[in-house]
Design a protein around this motif. Sequence first.
Motif, PDB file in Angstrom:
ATOM      1  N   SER A 196       2.170  -7.174   8.959  1.00  0.00           N
ATOM      2  CA  SER A 196       1.518  -7.821   7.821  1.00  0.00           C
ATOM      3  C   SER A 196       2.586  -8.511   6.980  1.00  0.00           C
ATOM      4  CB  SER A 196       0.785  -6.784   6.968  1.00  0.00           C
ATOM      5  OG  SER A 196       1.711  -5.910   6.331  1.00  0.00           O
ATOM      6  N   PRO A 197       2.206  -9.530   6.212  1.00  0.00           N
ATOM      7  CA  PRO A 197       3.200 -10.206   5.358  1.00  0.00           C
ATOM      8  C   PRO A 197       3.933  -9.242   4.435  1.00  0.00           C
ATOM      9  CG  PRO A 197       1.185 -11.494   5.460  1.00  0.00           C
ATOM     10  CD  PRO A 197       0.895 -10.198   6.153  1.00  0.00           C
ATOM     11  N   ARG A 198       3.191  -8.275   3.852  1.00  0.00           N
ATOM     12  CA  ARG A 198       3.833  -7.327   2.945  1.00  0.00           C
ATOM     13  C   ARG A 198       4.858  -6.471   3.684  1.00  0.00           C
ATOM     14  NH1 ARG A 198       0.573  -3.589  -1.253  1.00  0.00           N
ATOM     15  NH2 ARG A 198       0.627  -5.594  -2.358  1.00  0.00           N
ATOM     16  N   LEU A 201       7.976  -8.572   4.487  1.00  0.00           N
ATOM     17  CA  LEU A 201       8.827  -8.812   3.320  1.00  0.00           C
ATOM     18  C   LEU A 201       9.524  -7.529   2.874  1.00  0.00           C
ATOM     19  CD1 LEU A 201       6.617 -11.260   1.228  1.00  0.00           C
ATOM     20  CD2 LEU A 201       8.705 -11.786   2.497  1.00  0.00           C
TER      21      LEU A 201
END
Length: 372
Positions: A196-198, A201
Amino acid sequence: MPSNKLTILIADDMDSIAEFIKAQLHTLSNDIDFQRARDGYETYRCALETSPDIILLDWEMPEISGMEALKNLKLNPKTQDIPVIIISSFSSSDKVKEALEAGAIDYVRKPIETDELIARVSSAMTLANTLRELKVQKQQLETEQKKTHHILKNILPAEIVKSLKSGVVIQPRPYRNVTIIMADLVNFTEKATRMSPRKLLDELRIIFTKFDEISQKHNCVRIKTIGDAYMGVSGMFSNSKEHALRAAKMACEMRDFIRDRNKQNGIQWELRIGLNSGEIIAGFISEHNLSYDIFGDNVNITARMQTYSGPMQINVSESTRKLLEPHYNFVRRVPQRVKGKGMIEMYYLHKPREDQSFNTKSINSNQHSPIT
């Protein structure tokens, strides 16, 4: 949150006068909190503890006089800006001058006339409100400055941030003896599609934050991160003759961190690292871009070192190898043809020489054997 009410400290040893003043000032506003002090010492202590907006200070009080209290208030940075009105039975102009020169903003003679008291306190209230607003604006400005400094610190080298804060114009300049470090995460794009993007990051934040700590530990400078790529320089501001050695220790510790983290982390990352030594030019790309970057042929060579490195290997150029030869053993690689440069010699950093003492962990040469 601070109260919107103004606080007035009435300092007088006579209860009747203090109550008279309080009664008259109630006609000015209901939004006034009153405090009371009975001598100079109590006035000073109360001012330090509560920071009233205005002080009405009787000159003639027991123990420590109002005038002595005034002088002490003006000497302390915490209380020196509080508006003070001196109240006194002294009527001579010399006494008025003395009070004003000591820092009082106004002077009220006894016996107190109601109209004069209200007029002078009203003027002081206007000043107190202005000081309040200025204090809030100052706090807001300091908060914004801290935010700006934090942002700059995260995108620019610390030395450049210091120069900018000092008003120094940053001109492009050469650095003749440095070692450039470039690292990227192997198969980053493929692994990124499964996160996931989270989560992605978070992974980059944890890894790059640690790389920054390692960079600072070895007196290196992080230049920038682009996606999964990390670039730093050793010897840029320190002018150290050991710039290559510091870069090598930094690279080894970066790799060790990834290895150790993989033992406890579900996502298994691998690094490719390239090192190259020589001259660079550093500066801002444009007047409107805060990106402080490095340029030159040696930057391009470092990028090739990183590109042609194997997973979890540290690939160094001939110039870096010469500087590190007293400290490390190397594995010579098959030269690679690089566009615009022809065949370039490359070496894997193998392990520290036995007679050398290092703080970094020894490289396990059995893991990811060097390509020969």
